[in-house]
Write an enzyme that holds these catalytic residues in place. Sequence first.
Site, PDB file in Angstrom:
ATOM      1  NE  ARG A 248       2.848  14.642   1.073  1.00 34.63           N
ATOM      2  CZ  ARG A 248       1.773  14.341   0.624  1.00 34.63           C
ATOM      3  NH1 ARG A 248       1.086  15.691   0.149  1.00 34.63           N
ATOM      4  NH2 ARG A 248       0.558  13.466   0.933  1.00 34.63           N
ATOM      5  CD  GLU A 275       1.885  20.598   6.075  1.00 30.14           C
ATOM      6  OE1 GLU A 275       2.216  20.736   4.784  1.00 30.14           O
ATOM      7  OE2 GLU A 275       1.006  19.615   6.028  1.00 30.14           O
ATOM      8  CG  HIS A 294      -1.646  19.803   3.622  1.00 28.09           C
ATOM      9  ND1 HIS A 294      -0.560  19.348   3.946  1.00 28.09           N
ATOM     10  CD2 HIS A 294      -2.312  19.343   2.999  1.00 28.09           C
ATOM     11  CE1 HIS A 294      -0.485  18.234   3.190  1.00 28.09           C
ATOM     12  NE2 HIS A 294      -1.478  18.138   2.296  1.00 28.09           N
TER      13      HIS A 294
END
Length: 336
Positions: A248, A275, A294
């Site tokens: 994360r 993000e 991601h």
Amino acid sequence: MTRRPETLLVLGRDTMRLQFGEAELARLRATASLGEPLFTDELGSASVRARLAEVEVLVTSWGCPPLGEALLRDAPKLRAVLHAAGSVRGHVGAALFDRGLLVTTAAGANAEPVAQYTLGAILWAFKKVPFLAADARAFREDWRYRERHGELTGRDRTVVLVGFSRIGQRVTELLVRLALARVLVVDPVVDPARIRAAGAEPATLAESLPLADVLSLHAPSLPDTRRMIGAAELAALPPGAVLINTARGALVDTAALERACAAGLHAILDVTEPEPLPSTSPLYDLPTVVLTPHIAGSLGSETRRMTAEALDELERYAAGEPPRDPVTRQALAVQA
């Protein structure tokens, strides 16, 4: 004796198309009793509330609304929530544990592609592959750029893994089995004997950072882990070290990371905070940084492995067998 529990899928429409094809639906029909609607992405309409009144099992995934007191009032027969994805933190509330419902996760299936991405990133980090590839475009036939990123070898390297999670354990297993590096594991909530049994060495963050040729993050995003890697931790890494983050973005202080990478730290980042990064972030332009959007976790057809895991749990539940990967209230406090 196997029963056919009344089951409803609760997930987003796009997720339904992604994770449940004909093979998965056939498995579902063979195990459970299904009504109309077969799946839903909301829990408030009259038709769904009527369906919930009879439901014993929810199979959930991405796009599932929060499950709390209102759901429990509408679903008095509910006994299990089987998640066909990783973290249940976004939709499972305390009320479900208060009632004693079974909650399971398919995080184990999702761990595999993340571990594979991480292993690939570690192998490339040893020889600085992505950074040299970027340099090749600028320096072309002048191969003196080979010396810009430190030693290019995987021999006698030390990999520090922060978090002995499912993914951290799998990365450890791969590194140890292939004898690729010395592995140090930082995880204060795990028995050090478990880490040693896996072939790695338990360590504190402070003592391991100066030894890290590669620092790979696998901890959950919790209040206690937020920005656990800050300016001091980044400064403690040796020259030529590579930070890999597939966990994360919140684990790392982004401003400190920008400064460290501008000063020469190498980083392979699949997750960031925020993000995505704003277009003005200097991380986009630094030759010592690799950014991916991601993608380490399950994508496309890979998500069907998580579906299979949830259907395995449904079959065990229907047969009266114990779950393979239950989530408890206590475990959720330290899990992603």
